[in-house]
Design an enzyme around this catalytic site. Structure first.
Site, PDB file in Angstrom:
ATOM      1  N   ILE A   4      -9.747  -0.325   2.959  1.00  0.00           N
ATOM      2  CA  ILE A   4     -10.318  -0.068   4.283  1.00  0.00           C
ATOM      3  C   ILE A   4      -9.275  -0.417   5.349  1.00  0.00           C
ATOM      4  CG2 ILE A   4     -12.130  -0.770   5.916  1.00  0.00           C
ATOM      5  CD1 ILE A   4     -13.855  -1.332   3.318  1.00  0.00           C
ATOM      6  N   GLU A  38      -1.405   6.069  -8.974  1.00  0.00           N
ATOM      7  CA  GLU A  38      -2.377   7.038  -8.432  1.00  0.00           C
ATOM      8  C   GLU A  38      -2.251   8.380  -9.127  1.00  0.00           C
ATOM      9  OE1 GLU A  38      -2.833   7.251  -4.154  1.00  0.00           O
ATOM     10  OE2 GLU A  38      -3.831   9.197  -4.233  1.00  0.00           O
ATOM     11  N   ASP A  85       0.852  -1.194   0.000  1.00  0.00           N
ATOM     12  CA  ASP A  85       0.000   0.000   0.000  1.00  0.00           C
ATOM     13  C   ASP A  85       0.894   1.253   0.000  1.00  0.00           C
ATOM     14  OD1 ASP A  85      -2.429   1.345   0.202  1.00  0.00           O
ATOM     15  OD2 ASP A  85      -2.531   1.188   2.389  1.00  0.00           O
ATOM     16  N   HIS A  86       0.624   2.183  -0.893  1.00  0.00           N
ATOM     17  CA  HIS A  86       1.363   3.460  -0.932  1.00  0.00           C
ATOM     18  C   HIS A  86       2.883   3.315  -0.981  1.00  0.00           C
ATOM     19  CE1 HIS A  86      -2.193   5.947  -0.452  1.00  0.00           C
ATOM     20  NE2 HIS A  86      -2.615   5.085   0.470  1.00  0.00           N
ATOM     21  N   ALA A 119     -11.577   4.695   2.142  1.00  0.00           N
ATOM     22  CA  ALA A 119     -12.991   4.329   2.000  1.00  0.00           C
ATOM     23  C   ALA A 119     -13.604   3.754   3.275  1.00  0.00           C
ATOM     24  CB  ALA A 119     -13.149   3.365   0.824  1.00  0.00           C
ATOM     25  N   SER A 120     -13.047   4.087   4.427  1.00  0.00           N
ATOM     26  CA  SER A 120     -13.686   3.646   5.665  1.00  0.00           C
ATOM     27  C   SER A 120     -14.959   4.447   5.905  1.00  0.00           C
ATOM     28  CB  SER A 120     -12.727   3.830   6.850  1.00  0.00           C
ATOM     29  OG  SER A 120     -11.834   2.731   6.919  1.00  0.00           O
ATOM     30  N   GLY A 131      -8.029   8.044   7.089  1.00  0.00           N
ATOM     31  CA  GLY A 131      -8.169   8.270   8.525  1.00  0.00           C
ATOM     32  C   GLY A 131      -9.613   8.264   9.005  1.00  0.00           C
TER      33      GLY A 131
HETATM   34  O1  G3H Z   1      -3.330   4.730   3.570  1.00  0.00           O
HETATM   35  C1  G3H Z   1      -2.865   4.573   4.692  1.00  0.00           C
HETATM   36  C2  G3H Z   1      -3.120   3.324   5.421  1.00  0.00           C
HETATM   37  O2  G3H Z   1      -4.247   3.457   6.244  1.00  0.00           O
HETATM   38  C3  G3H Z   1      -1.890   2.847   6.151  1.00  0.00           C
HETATM   39  O3  G3H Z   1      -1.657   3.537   7.328  1.00  0.00           O
HETATM   40  O4  G3H Z   1       0.793   3.984   7.282  1.00  0.00           O
HETATM   41  O5  G3H Z   1      -0.472   4.055   9.414  1.00  0.00           O
HETATM   42  O6  G3H Z   1      -0.023   1.880   8.289  1.00  0.00           O
HETATM   43  P1  G3H Z   1      -0.251   3.353   8.125  1.00  0.00           P
HETATM   44  P1  13P Z   2      -9.111   4.488   5.461  1.00  0.00           P
HETATM   45  O1  13P Z   2      -8.264   5.330   6.350  1.00  0.00           O
HETATM   46  O2  13P Z   2     -10.346   5.229   5.036  1.00  0.00           O
HETATM   47  O3  13P Z   2      -9.427   3.169   6.036  1.00  0.00           O
HETATM   48  O4  13P Z   2      -8.275   4.243   4.114  1.00  0.00           O
HETATM   49  C1  13P Z   2      -7.302   3.236   4.040  1.00  0.00           C
HETATM   50  C2  13P Z   2      -6.483   3.317   2.794  1.00  0.00           C
HETATM   51  O5  13P Z   2      -6.787   3.992   1.843  1.00  0.00           O
HETATM   52  C3  13P Z   2      -5.269   2.497   2.754  1.00  0.00           C
HETATM   53  O6  13P Z   2      -4.521   2.750   1.609  1.00  0.00           O
HETATM   54 ZN    ZN Z   3      -4.595   4.742   0.884  1.00  0.00          ZN
END
Ligand code: G3H
Ligand code: 13P
Ligand code: ZN
Length: 330
Positions: free
Chosen positions: A276, A145, A93-94, A234-235, A190
């Site tokens: 999520i 992205e 992720d990211h 998308a939470s 968040g």
């Molecule tokens: O997009 C962000 C995700 O919720 C990951 O968060 O870097 O705190 O693990 P984190």
């Molecule tokens: P939320 O913070 O809305 O759950 O998003 C998570 C997310 O996009 C992880 O890449």
């Molecule tokens: Zn994200």
């Protein structure tokens, strides 16, 4: 060098093709520990849904990259043991650099995100293309992205949305060769996605966030028909869970997420991956706080992490069935 293929993991190509065809979205749930992995896999198996196990660079630092990869490998075996070998992808992720993406690909990830959204259009294309070339040589799928979400994106934070510009998507997809594209249409990372000033209040005083920009999504779909789109941030920030956290001593103020009906609508479009993380954090925290407040004599971690895992599983099952629409699609 470990290939995801040898671990029983799947990349996202077939998952996304089927999701677009079937008008649903694949859940991408973040994890960084055993209980989250157990809850995600059990939820996916019990609903017969494909699933993406998602690891941020922060999660990698927290849990150790090798352990996380073994947990994902264990997830594949665990799903079989639970009675249904649902397709499981292990996704970065990211990702913020070529080196990080390469390291994940080399250690068994089946999918990576390269998030060049904070760079200029040309720099984003150059970086994404480099990752795609390496990833595709190893059968790994890549998410790029365009556009910036408001809120905190891993270690990068942004105060305002920069919505994805539909005029840019075709060129980006063509020149980079990415397999899916994360877009910005008003979601945000968040648990405090919008300030109270950005929201209206209903009669009960509950904050109602501004609607997602479905007009931008439609315009994007017109320009790259059938191309897999990803929604981050998308939470839904379930208010009953937030209330429980606050009831048992927590302090979550003005927490507000994306209404589930809007996500359901998005899932029937070219949006085929919905991320999520925060809802899972909230679900676990609510359950842990309840145990601490109501059973202060407990000190065995299994007595609070167990209920946290159960609550997480139930929340994820409900999302799969009612929001993503991915139940019975494994
Ligand atoms: O997009 C962000 C995700 O919720 C990951 O968060 O870097 O705190 O693990 P984190
Ligand atoms: P939320 O913070 O809305 O759950 O998003 C998570 C997310 O996009 C992880 O890449
Ligand atoms: Zn994200």
């Amino acid at each position: 060098m470990v290939s995801y293929k040898d671990l029983g993991l799947s990349n996202t190509k077939e998952m996304f093709a089927k999701a677009i065809e079937g008008k649903y979205a694949i859940p991408a749930f973040n994890f960084n520990n055993l209980e989250q992995m157990q809850a995600i896999v059990a939820a996916a198996v019990e609903t017969k849904s494909p699933v993406i196990l998602q690891v941020s660079s922060g999660a990698r630092k927290y849990a150790n990259q090798t352990l996380l990869r073994y947990l994902a490998q264990g997830a594949v075996e665990y799903a079989k043991e639970l009675g249904c070998a649902v397709p499981i992808a292990l996704h970065l992720d990211h990702g913020d650099s070529f080196e990080l993406c390469k390291s994940c690909i080399d250690s068994g990830f089946s999918s990576v995100m390269i998030d060049g959204s904070h760079y200029s259009f040309e720099e984003n294309i150059e970086l994404t293309k480099k990752v795609v070339e390496y990833a595709h040589a190893h059968g790994v799928t890549v998410e790029g992205e365009l556009g910036v979400l408001a809120g905190v994106e891993d270690e990068v934070s942004s105060e305002h949305h920069t919505y994805t510009q539909p005029e840019e998507v075709e060129e980006f997809v063509k020149r980079t060769g990415v397999d899916s594209l994360a877009i910005s249409i008003g979601t945000s990372h968040g648990a405090n996605k919008f300030t109270p000033e950005q929201c209206t209040r209903n009669e009960q005083g509950i904050l109602i966030p501004p609607p997602l920009r479905f007009d931008i999504l439609e315009e994007i779909e017109k320009r790259i028909p059938g191309f897999p789109i990803v929604l981050h941030g998308a939470s839904s920030v379930p208010q009953d869970q937030v209330a429980k956290i606050n009831q048992y001593g927590g302090k979550m103020k003005d927490a507000v997420g994306i209404p589930e009906e809007q996500l359901r609508k998005a899932a029937t479009s070219a949006v085929c991956k919905i991320n999520i993380d925060s809802d899972g954090r909230i679900a676990m925290t609510a359950a842990v706080r309840e145990v601490f407040a109501t059973k202060p004599e407990e000190f065995d971690p299994r007595k609070y992490l167990g209920p946290a895992r159960d609550n997480l599983k139930e929340i994820y099952k409900a999302k799969i069935k009612n929001v993503l629409g991915s139940a019975d699609r494994a």
